[in-house]
Design a protein around this motif. Structure first.
Motif, PDB file in Angstrom:
ATOM      1  N   ASP A  55      -1.588   7.208   1.772  1.00  0.00           N
ATOM      2  CA  ASP A  55      -1.813   5.787   2.081  1.00  0.00           C
ATOM      3  C   ASP A  55      -3.298   5.426   2.139  1.00  0.00           C
ATOM      4  N   HIS A  56      -4.093   6.316   2.747  1.00  0.00           N
ATOM      5  CA  HIS A  56      -5.511   5.973   2.933  1.00  0.00           C
ATOM      6  C   HIS A  56      -6.277   5.943   1.610  1.00  0.00           C
ATOM      7  N   ARG A  97       0.827  -1.199   0.000  1.00  0.00           N
ATOM      8  CA  ARG A  97       0.000   0.000   0.000  1.00  0.00           C
ATOM      9  C   ARG A  97       0.869   1.260   0.000  1.00  0.00           C
ATOM     10  N   HIS A  98       1.832   1.278   0.895  1.00  0.00           N
ATOM     11  CA  HIS A  98       2.650   2.476   1.041  1.00  0.00           C
ATOM     12  C   HIS A  98       3.452   2.736  -0.244  1.00  0.00           C
ATOM     13  N   ASP A  99       4.018   1.684  -0.808  1.00  0.00           N
ATOM     14  CA  ASP A  99       4.793   1.840  -2.047  1.00  0.00           C
ATOM     15  C   ASP A  99       3.909   2.321  -3.195  1.00  0.00           C
ATOM     16  N   THR A 100       2.726   1.740  -3.296  1.00  0.00           N
ATOM     17  CA  THR A 100       1.834   2.096  -4.393  1.00  0.00           C
ATOM     18  C   THR A 100       1.380   3.544  -4.258  1.00  0.00           C
ATOM     19  N   ALA A 101       1.033   3.939  -3.039  1.00  0.00           N
ATOM     20  CA  ALA A 101       0.622   5.324  -2.805  1.00  0.00           C
ATOM     21  C   ALA A 101       1.759   6.272  -3.185  1.00  0.00           C
ATOM     22  N   ARG A 102       2.966   5.937  -2.764  1.00  0.00           N
ATOM     23  CA  ARG A 102       4.102   6.814  -3.056  1.00  0.00           C
ATOM     24  C   ARG A 102       4.338   6.922  -4.564  1.00  0.00           C
ATOM     25  N   ASP A 103       4.291   5.794  -5.236  1.00  0.00           N
ATOM     26  CA  ASP A 103       4.568   5.804  -6.681  1.00  0.00           C
ATOM     27  C   ASP A 103       3.494   6.554  -7.464  1.00  0.00           C
ATOM     28  N   LEU A 104       2.244   6.517  -6.982  1.00  0.00           N
ATOM     29  CA  LEU A 104       1.152   7.159  -7.723  1.00  0.00           C
ATOM     30  C   LEU A 104       0.822   8.545  -7.182  1.00  0.00           C
ATOM     31  N   GLY A 105       1.594   9.020  -6.210  1.00  0.00           N
ATOM     32  CA  GLY A 105       1.342  10.350  -5.661  1.00  0.00           C
ATOM     33  C   GLY A 105       0.064  10.429  -4.846  1.00  0.00           C
TER      34      GLY A 105
END
Ligand code: FES
Ligand code: FES
Lengths: 722, 211
Positions: free
Chosen positions: A251-252, A240-248
């Motif tokens: 986390d929530h 989740r954290h990686d995906t949120a970071r990569d997509l800007g």
């Protein structure tokens, strides 16, 4: 049924009793839903077009014919989708996080140009069904400019080698310095000077694939700015954290769901490029997208254990004391540094003079990544083959040699407990080492030769942070919320058992909710054998808190509930915490045809207290068998002339089948060292660390020739005997 | 073991129209079903978003229920089972006859459903992992898998169970070597082979032919 032998601790109420998985019925009836089993209304199917070349620049891509195909809803390439896959390339090869993303010099995107390996992603298509998506891929026209390529790590460092990146082929460290990873203890030169004899050898280990049975898939679904991803990941929190970071995103805004996963074996405790490709296509198409990898896609795109070359130099006295260990190693990382490239093993020796230098090297093979005990099986194979050779050359029994030279606790560095003497001695006894090994290697007359080998290890079992929430309602039904996902070892069951034990209730009174980031708190992820220790300890602490609340205010009534959560940050008080193990194996080698048959295989492990004997037994057996496969068969071959991978499926990769399986005897020496949940330690990676070394030593003991290259396949044995 | 036919509670209009379409076409009701975890529709897209490839109608019996399905020539049996009949217990590990994850029993024999064209299944009797338990009662081999940790990750499990079931119907009490011979086409990358073989032997010993 063959049960493991347990020595040392009695079962508690729940813990220590052989327990069926809490989700066993779902697993045997087909009700368990894996990522690819979900369907959403209007869901599209996606496929990825992959590079046919090991190294090429894209001059132009024409997607117009694909876009015009009826049923195609989105086509993306590097031209219209530029998303960094942060976890796919990390300076220094460490766990991916914000600072490493910022520092990483060689960025990896979901589509890259130039393409740096056969299988690098070129474009992706979403269409109304998978066959239409497949058809569309064939309609994409790509103008490639082929570039020179390099496959082997040592060759990649030679002057004039094709450059995978403009800065050279040695991977940068986390400060972007182009230096090997060096660890230097004592003074090796002094150690060599002290030695009576010097031993040198080159070892080589193969590139092998995790090859989990479930091919990668990702189902992405946007509701406004919230992304839900059904993805086979070993760590929903990290994914989740990686995906949120990569997509800007925050986390929530990302929800990861993974209740069942068809095997992991490392390298998936982050997000994957498949997650980002599915999310991007889904956004573009305005519909849920299921991206499905074929088996070949998975083989090319999902990484395997890095191949290595290891040069050893050992100094020893005639009495069998090791005075210096030196190793210069090269790890083939593929074109992106996803993980460390480590080669471990020498640190299990007490010798005070140790010098290790490892060069992680870029090549144009598929990217390497963590595979169950990422740095160990190949490293232990190298160093323990070396030490076995030294022992026989000095006329010393390798077990005696080990007991003399292995690392032990010191006043400066105490351990939480130390079982290696007992593990090795018991293993030797159970196996009947003294009579099975050949004092003179290769001494059997005739073409069929028997021999025995041994290996030993210690492996990290440190403590760390995770979270857990536990709740009880007025009906005395307990619910445990843990962010684990069950990739095979049985984490849901283990967590439930720890909760039941601490709460003092039967396991069936505890419901375990896992595998969904919107419902579960942070968990470390199913990697590094850490879940039982870290998340298990959080479960224990949350349950203790709930017990206290119940003691203080009584059971809840009506619609009330009591809830406790814990995010402990335990320490080992400066002590080293390790699990321990030793493997003994006898083989029979038919030197006429080069085959190796396992006659007897004995494993002894100290992994602290065993929570569930049934699943722990099969972690040891399964990991050991994977290690046997690595030792004897597995090797991802590339054609040196074309750079094409030749083994992109199960058929040619020679994984073990039912017919290749020996009995594996498992013994656990159980100890409660006072740390971790009820004294539990690492177990999931322990078995694979030892198998290649033990087998290689057994084969050498049988045929009298040291085997210096994995896998020890039939052709290599025939060559050795020629 | 949820009721696979109890699906049509969704308010999704696509699903309703699909359902009506299917009923009008005279098919059995089992085609539309729900993914229990999500409670959402699994019905196929409406015809304006379906592939225009030519279709052939086939009839097959799966786990005792008769189905009539319009299939494209390029569809495989596993696609029909998973995508059309929502029997997702059958897994795809390789889609090319290498792993055995997709094994089902067709006309009494274990086959790789990834390598059977759907049109070849016209008239066939098929059993999938969803059809092993009856009346909420696990079969002997399923029960042995539960007790002896037959599944690790569980992805190969449906295939292992189907081949084992076929074996036990021909050889009620196989020994370990016979089990290994029969199951050689079912890979397990968790390498849980020892536990699987032990479970199949145990199932045979317990039921002595009633598996
Ligand atoms: S999916 Fe059919 S054999 Fe692998
Ligand atoms: S249980 Fe994981 S592949 Fe067999």
């Amino acid at each position: 049924m063959s049960e493991a032998i347990h020595i040392g601790l009695d079962p508690l109420n729940t813990i220590g009793n052989a327990t069926a998985r809490v989700d066993a019925v779902e697993r045997v009836t087909g009700e368990a839903k894996y990522s690819r089993d979900f369907k959403l209304p209007g869901m599209l199917y996606a496929q990825i077009l992959r590079s046919p070349h090991p190294h090429a620049r894209i001059r132009a891509i024409d997607t117009s014919a694909a876009e015009a195909l009826p049923g195609v809803r989105a086509v993306i390439t590097g031209d219209n989708a530029s998303v960094v896959w942060g976890a796919g390339s990390v300076s220094g090869g460490r766990q991916y996080n914000d600072p490493t993303k910022d520092a990483t010099l060689h960025r990896r995107y979901i589509f890259n140009n130039p393409l740096r390996f056969v299988g690098d992603s070129v474009a992706a298509v979403a269409a109304i069904d998978r066959h239409t998506a497949e058809q569309a891929l064939a309609l994409i026209k790509v103008d490639y400019e082929e570039l020179p390529f390099v496959l082997e790590p040592e060759a990649a460092l030679e002057p004039g080698a094709p450059q995978v990146w403009p800065d050279g082929n040695l991977c940068p460290d986390f400060r972007n310095n182009f230096e090997p990873m060096v660890s230097n203890l004592g003074d090796v030169e002094a150690g060599f000077a002290e030695a009576d004899q010097i031993f040198e050898e080159r070892y080589e280990t193969s590139f092998i694939h995790n090859a989990q049975m479930e091919p990668r898939a990702a189902l992405a679904h946007w509701e406004a700015d919230k992304l839900t991803l059904y993805s086979p990941t070993q760590g929903i929190s990290n994914c989740r954290h990686d995906t949120a970071r990569d997509l800007g995103l925050q986390d929530h805004q990302v929800r990861i769901i993974c209740n069942y996963m068809g095997g992991g074996f490392g390298n998936k405790n982050q997000n994957q490029d498949a997650d980002l490709v599915a999310a991007t296509l889904s956004k573009q198409a305005g519909a849920p997208v299921m991206l499905e990898f074929s088996r070949r896609d998975d083989w090319l795109g999902v990484h395997g254990r890095w191949p290595t070359v290891q040069y050893y130099k050992i100094g020893a006295k005639n009495d069998g004391t090791v005075t210096a260990i030196q190793m210069r190693g090269y790890s083939g990382m593929g074109p992106y540094r996803k993980n460390s490239g480590g080669i471990s093993g020498m640190d299990v020796y007490a010798c005070p003079n140790r010098l290790r230098s490892i060069s992680p090297v870029y090549t144009n093979r598929t990217t390497s990544g963590n595979f169950r005990a990422p740095s160990e099986p190949h490293g232990f194979y190298g160093v323990e083959s070396m030490m076995d050779e030294v022992a026989y050359k000095l006329g010393v029994d390798p077990v005696e040699f080990t007991l003399k030279n292995m690392r032990r606790p010191t006043d400066d560095q105490p351990f939480t407990n130390y079982s290696l003497d007992e593990v090795i001695t018991r293993g030797a006894e159970q196996f009947d080492w003294a009579s099975r090994r050949k004092t003179t290697p290769g001494s059997d007359e005739g073409p069929i030769k028997r021999g025995s080998g041994f290996s030993f290890m210690m492996f990290r079992a440190g403590v760390g942070t995770s979270s857990a929430i536990v709740r009880v309602d007025a009906q005395r039904q307990y619910t445990l919320f843990v962010g684990v996902t069950d990739i095979g070892p049985g984490a849901k069951t283990t967590m439930g058992m720890i909760a039941a034990e601490e709460l003092g209730v039967p396991l069936d009174q505890v419901e375990v909710v896992a595998g969904d980031t919107d419902r579960c708190p942070y968990s470390v992820g199913e990697s590094g054998s850490r879940t039982t220790i870290q998340t298990g300890y959080a479960v224990m602490q949350a349950a203790k808190d709930l017990n206290q609340q119940i003691a203080d205010s009584g059971m809840p009534t009506g619609s009330d509930v009591l809830i406790a959560s814990a995010t402990p940050n335990p320490s080992t008080d400066g002590k080293t915490r390790q699990c321990f193990g030793a493997h003994f194996v006898e083989v029979e080698v038919d030197t006429r045809i080069g085959t190796t048959r396992i006659v007897k295989y004995t494993t002894v492990h100290e992994s602290g207290r065993i929570i569930n004997p049934t699943t722990a037994r099969d972690q040891i057996r399964g990991a050991t068998l994977q290690g046997i496969g690595q030792a004897l068969h597995e090797d991802l071959l590339y054609d040196p002339a074309s750079g094409q991978p030749l083994t992109t499926g199960y058929y040619r990769a020679r994984h073990l089948t039912h017919l290749d399986i020996p009995e594996i005897d498992v013994t656990f020496i159980e100890v409660d060292d006072g740390y971790g949940p009820f004294g539990a330690k690492t177990a999931g990676e322990a078995g694979i660390i030892l198998a290649p070394a033990a087998l290689a030593n057994a084969i050498s003991n049988a045929i009298g020739v040291r085997m210096t290259s994995l896998p020890i396949s039939r052709d290599k044995i025939l060559e050795a005997m020629a | 073991m949820g009721d696979k036919n109890k699906a049509d509670t969704s308010l999704n209009p696509k699903q309703r129209s699909r359902r009506e379409f299917l009923e009008n076409a005279g098919t059995t009701a089992a085609l539309a079903s729900a993914v229990p975890v999500l409670g959402i529709s699994t019905a196929q897209a409406q015809s304006d978003t379906e592939s225009t490839a030519a279709k052939t109608r086939i009839q097959l019996t799966v786990n005792g229920s008769r189905h009539s399905v319009d299939v494209e020539d390029r569809w495989t049996l596993v696609e029909v089972l998973r995508d059309q009949l929502d029997l997702t217990g059958t897994k795809i590990g390789c889609d090319r006859s290498e792993c055995g994850a997709c094994t089902v029993i067709m006309n009494g024999k274990p086959v790789y459903s990834c390598s059977q064209l759907a049109v070849w299944a016209d008239g066939a009797q098929v059993t999938t992992v969803e059809g092993l338990a009856s009346g909420g009662q696990l079969s002997a081999v399923q029960q042995a898998f539960v007790e002896n940790n037959g599944p690790q990750c569980g992805f190969c499990t449906p295939g292992q169970l189907m081949t084992a079931t076929a074996l036990l119907s021909n050889n009620a009490t196989p020994n370990a070597d016979e089990v290994k011979q029969a199951l050689v086409g079912n890979l397990c990358r968790c390498s849980n082979y020892n536990a699987i073989v032990e479970a199949v032997v145990m199932a045979g010993e317990r039921s002595g032919g009633a598996a």
